[in-house]
Design a protein around this motif. Sequence first.
Motif, PDB file in Angstrom:
ATOM      1  N   LEU A 213       2.611   9.537  -2.297  1.00  0.00           N
ATOM      2  CA  LEU A 213       2.296   8.969  -3.346  1.00  0.00           C
ATOM      3  C   LEU A 213       3.177   9.162  -4.593  1.00  0.00           C
ATOM      4  O   LEU A 213       3.157  10.698  -4.968  1.00  0.00           O
TER       5      LEU A 213
ATOM      6  N   GLU B 213      -7.237   7.278   1.644  1.00  0.00           N
ATOM      7  CA  GLU B 213      -6.218   6.674   1.401  1.00  0.00           C
ATOM      8  C   GLU B 213      -6.153   5.536   2.295  1.00  0.00           C
ATOM      9  O   GLU B 213      -5.697   5.296   3.573  1.00  0.00           O
TER      10      GLU B 213
ATOM     11  N   HIS C 229     -11.098  -1.828  -0.524  1.00  0.00           N
ATOM     12  CA  HIS C 229     -11.231  -0.397  -1.329  1.00  0.00           C
ATOM     13  C   HIS C 229     -12.712  -0.371  -1.133  1.00  0.00           C
ATOM     14  O   HIS C 229     -13.446  -0.351  -2.262  1.00  0.00           O
TER      15      HIS C 229
ATOM     16  N   TRP D  90      -3.262  14.065   5.386  1.00  0.00           N
ATOM     17  CA  TRP D  90      -3.899  13.029   4.527  1.00  0.00           C
ATOM     18  C   TRP D  90      -5.571  13.363   4.556  1.00  0.00           C
ATOM     19  O   TRP D  90      -5.849  14.214   5.526  1.00  0.00           O
TER      20      TRP D  90
ATOM     21  N   TYR E 163      -2.723   2.023  -3.678  1.00  0.00           N
ATOM     22  CA  TYR E 163      -1.416   2.271  -3.495  1.00  0.00           C
ATOM     23  C   TYR E 163      -0.939   1.149  -2.321  1.00  0.00           C
ATOM     24  O   TYR E 163      -2.108   1.137  -1.486  1.00  0.00           O
TER      25      TYR E 163
ATOM     26  N   GLU F 205      -4.461   7.663  -6.301  1.00  0.00           N
ATOM     27  CA  GLU F 205      -4.874   7.726  -5.066  1.00  0.00           C
ATOM     28  C   GLU F 205      -5.535   6.635  -4.350  1.00  0.00           C
ATOM     29  O   GLU F 205      -5.852   6.477  -3.283  1.00  0.00           O
ATOM     30  N   HIS F 206      -6.266   5.658  -5.056  1.00  0.00           N
ATOM     31  CA  HIS F 206      -7.106   4.652  -4.661  1.00  0.00           C
ATOM     32  C   HIS F 206      -6.427   3.253  -4.445  1.00  0.00           C
ATOM     33  O   HIS F 206      -7.069   2.450  -3.703  1.00  0.00           O
TER      34      HIS F 206
ATOM     35  N   MET G  95      -3.000   3.938   4.015  1.00  0.00           N
ATOM     36  CA  MET G  95      -2.255   4.667   5.226  1.00  0.00           C
ATOM     37  C   MET G  95      -3.175   4.292   6.739  1.00  0.00           C
ATOM     38  O   MET G  95      -2.560   4.758   7.573  1.00  0.00           O
TER      39      MET G  95
ATOM     40  N   SER H 180       0.025  12.954   1.820  1.00  0.00           N
ATOM     41  CA  SER H 180      -0.184  11.712   1.188  1.00  0.00           C
ATOM     42  C   SER H 180      -0.248  11.890  -0.213  1.00  0.00           C
ATOM     43  O   SER H 180       0.311  11.089  -0.855  1.00  0.00           O
ATOM     44  N   LEU H 181      -1.066  13.081  -0.479  1.00  0.00           N
ATOM     45  CA  LEU H 181      -1.158  12.816  -2.251  1.00  0.00           C
ATOM     46  C   LEU H 181      -0.640  14.472  -2.562  1.00  0.00           C
ATOM     47  O   LEU H 181      -0.650  15.190  -1.745  1.00  0.00           O
TER      48      LEU H 181
END
Length: 319
Positions: free
Chosen positions: A58, A91, A144, A85, A67, A64-65, A94, A36-37
């Motif tokens: 990414l 994430e 989030h 991940w 996307y 990362e917060h 995802m 993921s990152l």
Amino acid sequence: MISCIMLHKKTLLCAATSVALLFGSCASAQAAVVASLKPLGFIASAITDGVTDTQVLLPDGASEHDYSLRPSDIKRLQSADLVVWIGPEMEAFMHKPVTQFASQKQIALAELSAVKPLLMKGSDADEHDDHEHHHDSGKRDEDHHHGEYNMHLWLSPEVARLSAVAIHEKLVELMPQSKAKLDANLQHFEAQLAAADKQLTSTLAPLKGKGYFVFHDAYGYFEKHYGLTPLGHFTVNPEIQPGAQRLHDIRTQLVEQKAVCVFAEPQFRPAVIEAVARGTQVRMGTLDPLGTAIKLGPDSYTQFLTQLSDQYSSCLKGD
Ligand SMILES: [Zn+2]
């Protein structure tokens, strides 16, 4: 010989798609490991070196917060043999596609039984009264939410090692024919990490007790591991501007000369940081929590840790 058959199948699939689309990257459809990152890609690429391909979802410069997956990202996830991940508390973007995967196709690092006891509490609880950032949408709150723990796990050398072990174990299951090379890669990774850790411990030791502020609440694992002593952070989520009260408090601490440095990040250089430090003796530095400029490869994770250590010490050490 399973790998040859798989490769052949994917090559055919790829040829067919490129005829249909006339563009697009065949390589992306063939990614065996998708991280993921970027820092998770650093760890994965050390283990896959010479065995299979690792790609990062990414894009450089994205947060990362916050996307949103593009259709090509979804395709890449679906065609991956293994997705690495942190988990839905990091994430969030995802969560939905990954729930459709079989558990043997993914590793959620925060959920590993060896990692769970190492999780640190996040410090966002003290920011829940900071309502000024909620103006832009109610949607963000539900997309989030911040959990109980700090999920920037890639900044912990211990978690990085456990992640490498878990990725190695999963890849040995998926491609037993490559076990010898995978074993050697894990051994190399662990040796490099131990050497870098020793080096960083001695580089960062003299910086203990120097006060500073970081831009976002990402660095807890690294700071705890190396005994660094932050005074606080501007925000939990780099997309969310700190409120006036928090800026006022930070400014007060800077003015009282408690802080040596304030750290921005490469993709986030908000004017508030400069405004807050203006007219004080405080130096400005940059920390890159995602290793933006570093290329994937067997030694990329230790390069990333070393770069971060240099970024701390060049500002905190001063003259
Ligand atoms: Zn973060």
